[in-house]
Motif scaffolding. Structure first.
Motif, PDB file in Angstrom:
ATOM      1  N   LYS A 106       1.301  -0.873   0.052  1.00  0.00           N
ATOM      2  CA  LYS A 106       0.039  -0.078   0.067  1.00  0.00           C
ATOM      3  C   LYS A 106       1.061   1.182  -0.313  1.00  0.00           C
ATOM      4  CE  LYS A 106      -4.005   2.494   2.700  1.00  0.00           C
ATOM      5  NZ  LYS A 106      -4.341   2.350   3.687  1.00  0.00           N
ATOM      6  N   ARG A 107       0.194   1.990  -0.504  1.00  0.00           N
ATOM      7  CA  ARG A 107       0.856   3.402  -0.723  1.00  0.00           C
ATOM      8  C   ARG A 107       0.466   4.353   0.109  1.00  0.00           C
ATOM      9  NH1 ARG A 107      -0.750   8.664  -3.815  1.00  0.00           N
ATOM     10  NH2 ARG A 107       1.218   9.675  -4.061  1.00  0.00           N
ATOM     11  N   VAL A 108       1.620   5.035   1.037  1.00  0.00           N
ATOM     12  CA  VAL A 108       1.177   5.847   2.637  1.00  0.00           C
ATOM     13  C   VAL A 108       1.478   7.112   2.488  1.00  0.00           C
ATOM     14  CG1 VAL A 108       0.026   3.525   3.759  1.00  0.00           C
ATOM     15  CG2 VAL A 108       2.655   4.203   4.007  1.00  0.00           C
ATOM     16  N   LEU A 109       0.928   8.007   3.620  1.00  0.00           N
ATOM     17  CA  LEU A 109       1.741   8.382   3.995  1.00  0.00           C
ATOM     18  C   LEU A 109       3.297   8.452   4.608  1.00  0.00           C
ATOM     19  CD1 LEU A 109       1.346  11.992   4.457  1.00  0.00           C
ATOM     20  CD2 LEU A 109       0.859  11.099   6.269  1.00  0.00           C
ATOM     21  N   ASP A 110       4.369   8.813   4.324  1.00  0.00           N
ATOM     22  CA  ASP A 110       6.025   7.916   4.731  1.00  0.00           C
ATOM     23  C   ASP A 110       5.601   8.869   6.814  1.00  0.00           C
ATOM     24  OD1 ASP A 110       8.883   7.529   3.344  1.00  0.00           O
ATOM     25  OD2 ASP A 110       8.958   8.719   5.723  1.00  0.00           O
ATOM     26  N   TYR A 111       6.273   7.044   6.948  1.00  0.00           N
ATOM     27  CA  TYR A 111       6.280   7.783   8.731  1.00  0.00           C
ATOM     28  C   TYR A 111       6.754   8.314   9.021  1.00  0.00           C
ATOM     29  CZ  TYR A 111      11.118   5.276   8.195  1.00  0.00           C
ATOM     30  OH  TYR A 111      12.375   4.640   8.389  1.00  0.00           O
ATOM     31  N   ASN A 112       7.552   9.080   8.274  1.00  0.00           N
ATOM     32  CA  ASN A 112       8.953  10.618   8.915  1.00  0.00           C
ATOM     33  C   ASN A 112       8.147  11.484   8.721  1.00  0.00           C
ATOM     34  OD1 ASN A 112      11.463   9.354   9.432  1.00  0.00           O
ATOM     35  ND2 ASN A 112      11.745   9.120   7.557  1.00  0.00           N
ATOM     36  N   VAL A 113       7.345  11.745   8.006  1.00  0.00           N
ATOM     37  CA  VAL A 113       6.275  13.122   7.765  1.00  0.00           C
ATOM     38  C   VAL A 113       5.057  13.480   9.204  1.00  0.00           C
ATOM     39  CG1 VAL A 113       4.683  13.814   6.148  1.00  0.00           C
ATOM     40  CG2 VAL A 113       6.259  13.044   5.092  1.00  0.00           C
ATOM     41  N   LYS A 114       4.603  14.361   9.257  1.00  0.00           N
ATOM     42  CA  LYS A 114       3.659  14.583  10.325  1.00  0.00           C
ATOM     43  C   LYS A 114       2.567  14.750   9.592  1.00  0.00           C
ATOM     44  CE  LYS A 114       3.059  17.587  14.246  1.00  0.00           C
ATOM     45  NZ  LYS A 114       1.413  17.728  14.095  1.00  0.00           N
ATOM     46  N   PRO A 115       1.741  14.199   9.885  1.00  0.00           N
ATOM     47  CA  PRO A 115      -0.021  14.278   9.139  1.00  0.00           C
ATOM     48  C   PRO A 115      -0.422  15.312   9.481  1.00  0.00           C
ATOM     49  CG  PRO A 115       0.095  11.638  10.421  1.00  0.00           C
ATOM     50  CD  PRO A 115       1.674  13.382  10.899  1.00  0.00           C
ATOM     51  N   ARG A 116      -1.237  16.306   8.496  1.00  0.00           N
ATOM     52  CA  ARG A 116      -2.094  17.294   8.872  1.00  0.00           C
ATOM     53  C   ARG A 116      -2.922  17.629   8.348  1.00  0.00           C
ATOM     54  NH1 ARG A 116       2.591  19.482   5.728  1.00  0.00           N
ATOM     55  NH2 ARG A 116       1.193  19.806   3.646  1.00  0.00           N
ATOM     56  N   VAL A 117      -3.970  17.663   9.609  1.00  0.00           N
ATOM     57  CA  VAL A 117      -5.599  17.557   8.581  1.00  0.00           C
ATOM     58  C   VAL A 117      -6.163  18.913   8.056  1.00  0.00           C
ATOM     59  CG1 VAL A 117      -7.376  17.704  10.331  1.00  0.00           C
ATOM     60  CG2 VAL A 117      -6.236  16.345  10.935  1.00  0.00           C
ATOM     61  N   LYS A 118      -6.498  18.422   7.080  1.00  0.00           N
ATOM     62  CA  LYS A 118      -7.194  19.427   6.175  1.00  0.00           C
ATOM     63  C   LYS A 118      -8.176  20.780   6.932  1.00  0.00           C
ATOM     64  CE  LYS A 118      -7.446  16.372   1.981  1.00  0.00           C
ATOM     65  NZ  LYS A 118      -8.339  15.646   1.100  1.00  0.00           N
ATOM     66  N   ALA A 119      -8.015  21.594   6.473  1.00  0.00           N
ATOM     67  CA  ALA A 119      -8.307  23.011   7.067  1.00  0.00           C
ATOM     68  C   ALA A 119      -9.899  23.131   7.164  1.00  0.00           C
ATOM     69  CB  ALA A 119      -8.421  24.025   6.467  1.00  0.00           C
ATOM     70  N   ASP A 120     -10.549  22.278   6.503  1.00  0.00           N
ATOM     71  CA  ASP A 120     -11.927  21.784   6.636  1.00  0.00           C
ATOM     72  C   ASP A 120     -12.434  20.051   7.524  1.00  0.00           C
ATOM     73  OD1 ASP A 120     -11.039  19.689   4.399  1.00  0.00           O
ATOM     74  OD2 ASP A 120     -12.571  20.543   2.932  1.00  0.00           O
ATOM     75  N   GLY A 121     -11.527  19.978   7.693  1.00  0.00           N
ATOM     76  CA  GLY A 121     -11.440  18.434   8.749  1.00  0.00           C
ATOM     77  C   GLY A 121     -11.625  17.302   8.070  1.00  0.00           C
ATOM     78  N   THR A 122     -12.249  17.136   6.364  1.00  0.00           N
ATOM     79  CA  THR A 122     -11.953  16.084   5.924  1.00  0.00           C
ATOM     80  C   THR A 122     -11.683  15.111   5.793  1.00  0.00           C
ATOM     81  OG1 THR A 122     -11.832  16.544   3.270  1.00  0.00           O
ATOM     82  CG2 THR A 122     -13.535  17.375   4.218  1.00  0.00           C
ATOM     83  N   GLY A 123     -10.028  15.450   6.190  1.00  0.00           N
ATOM     84  CA  GLY A 123      -9.754  14.083   5.759  1.00  0.00           C
ATOM     85  C   GLY A 123      -8.202  14.594   6.519  1.00  0.00           C
ATOM     86  N   VAL A 124      -6.796  14.043   5.811  1.00  0.00           N
ATOM     87  CA  VAL A 124      -5.653  14.496   6.230  1.00  0.00           C
ATOM     88  C   VAL A 124      -4.771  14.566   5.226  1.00  0.00           C
ATOM     89  CG1 VAL A 124      -2.964  13.181   6.639  1.00  0.00           C
ATOM     90  CG2 VAL A 124      -5.102  12.241   7.659  1.00  0.00           C
ATOM     91  N   ASP A 125      -3.730  16.225   4.673  1.00  0.00           N
ATOM     92  CA  ASP A 125      -3.872  16.928   4.143  1.00  0.00           C
ATOM     93  C   ASP A 125      -2.360  15.617   3.282  1.00  0.00           C
ATOM     94  OD1 ASP A 125      -3.017  18.897   1.743  1.00  0.00           O
ATOM     95  OD2 ASP A 125      -2.249  19.858   3.105  1.00  0.00           O
ATOM     96  N   LEU A 126      -2.861  14.793   2.011  1.00  0.00           N
ATOM     97  CA  LEU A 126      -1.871  15.140   1.274  1.00  0.00           C
ATOM     98  C   LEU A 126      -0.623  15.193   0.376  1.00  0.00           C
ATOM     99  CD1 LEU A 126      -3.584  11.194   0.684  1.00  0.00           C
ATOM    100  CD2 LEU A 126      -1.865  11.739   2.687  1.00  0.00           C
ATOM    101  N   ALA A 127      -1.282  17.004   0.068  1.00  0.00           N
ATOM    102  CA  ALA A 127      -0.769  17.395  -0.931  1.00  0.00           C
ATOM    103  C   ALA A 127       0.590  17.679  -0.665  1.00  0.00           C
ATOM    104  CB  ALA A 127      -1.321  18.904  -1.054  1.00  0.00           C
ATOM    105  N   ASN A 128       1.647  17.176  -1.425  1.00  0.00           N
ATOM    106  CA  ASN A 128       3.137  18.057  -2.091  1.00  0.00           C
ATOM    107  C   ASN A 128       3.789  17.767  -0.460  1.00  0.00           C
ATOM    108  OD1 ASN A 128       2.662  19.611  -4.111  1.00  0.00           O
ATOM    109  ND2 ASN A 128       1.982  20.899  -2.652  1.00  0.00           N
ATOM    110  N   VAL A 129       3.435  15.859  -0.144  1.00  0.00           N
ATOM    111  CA  VAL A 129       4.138  15.080   0.630  1.00  0.00           C
ATOM    112  C   VAL A 129       4.109  13.500   0.564  1.00  0.00           C
ATOM    113  CG1 VAL A 129       2.621  16.536   2.921  1.00  0.00           C
ATOM    114  CG2 VAL A 129       1.922  14.223   1.419  1.00  0.00           C
TER     115      VAL A 129
END
Length: 249
Positions: free
Chosen positions: A8-31
């Motif tokens: 599975k392709r996932v957010l790299d474990y070294n990256v701190k997840p950021r929640v989208k401003a509208d609360g709809t999910g985790v921001d995956l843009a440019n990470v």
């Protein structure tokens, strides 16, 4: 014997997840995105079994967007022989994943399916068990050792009380734990070779699977910030504060 390894392709474990401003999910843009670490362990174990002469072919499979090809190319560079991308932009839930993997297993007839015990983005820890239920195959979860002997496999698994070894008749499902192995780094020559290895692209519809979500995400939010601790002067003050909080020995 073929070995099927879902990745599975996932957010790299070294990256701190950021929640989208509208609360709809985790921001995956440019990470940075990478292969799920538990799946990487699964790929490594499959390759080691092939190097021992136990397996003849390692097939990596992923369900996700077109960019998941990068994750599959990583598996191919590590040593997998070919790959299958089931392309979809939907967030696929564990049961739909298990149905897709079952359809692929029916077509490929592997002796083993090695999955990561969970993905670090949703932490569901369900797909391997659901796949075992759908196929009717034996399962060894949380594996810290895998030894194939003839038409069976011994899986040492981590349980609350220590270690438990189960003997499974092949074909079987195995899910990996952290202590199973240390994944290798892909060498530059193997990275170049991976570009020419076969990678088939399919869709969930090709396997007759509906990936529409059954669970609705209402809101995603970051956990509350932990409050600072309190320093105490001595043991007596500590005991007094614990008693005030209702903590008893």
């Amino acid at each position: 014997m073929k070995i099927l390894v879902p990745v599975k392709r996932v957010l790299d474990y070294n990256v701190k997840p950021r929640v989208k401003a509208d609360g709809t999910g985790v921001d995956l843009a440019n990470v940075k995105m990478s292969m799920n670490p538990f799946d990487e362990i699964g790929v490594e174990e499959a390759i080691r079994l092939k190097e021992k002469g136990v397996a003849t072919e390692v097939i990596a499979v992923s369900v996700g967007p077109a960019k998941a090809q990068e994750t599959l190319r990583t598996a191919l560079a590590m040593g997998a022989d070919r790959a299958i991308l089931v392309q979809t932009d939907d967030a696929v839930e564990p049961l739909a994943l298990a149905k897709i993997f079952k359809a692929i297993a029916d077509a490929e007839q592997p002796g083993l399916v090695i999955l990561g015990k969970q993905a670090i983005d949703d932490d569901n820890n369900q797909t391997g068990q659901m796949l075992a239920a759908l196929t009717g195959w034996a399962q060894g979860t949380f594996a810290s050792a895998v030894n194939v002997e003839g038409d069976s496999v011994n899986v040492t698994r981590e349980v609350d009380g220590g270690l438990e070894t189960v003997k499974l008749k092949l074909p079987a499902i195995v899910t990996t734990d952290l202590r199973l192995n240390e994944p290798r780094y892909a060498s530059l020559p193997n990275i170049m070779k991976a570009k020419s290895k076969p990678l088939d692209t399919k869709t969930p519809a090709d396997y007759g699977v509906d990936t529409a979500p059954r669970v609705k995400v209402v809101k995603v939010s970051e956990p509350p910030v932990r409050s600072a601790g309190v320093k105490v002067a001595d043991v007596d003050e500590l005991v007094a504060k614990l008693k005030a909080l209702g903590v008893h020995s």
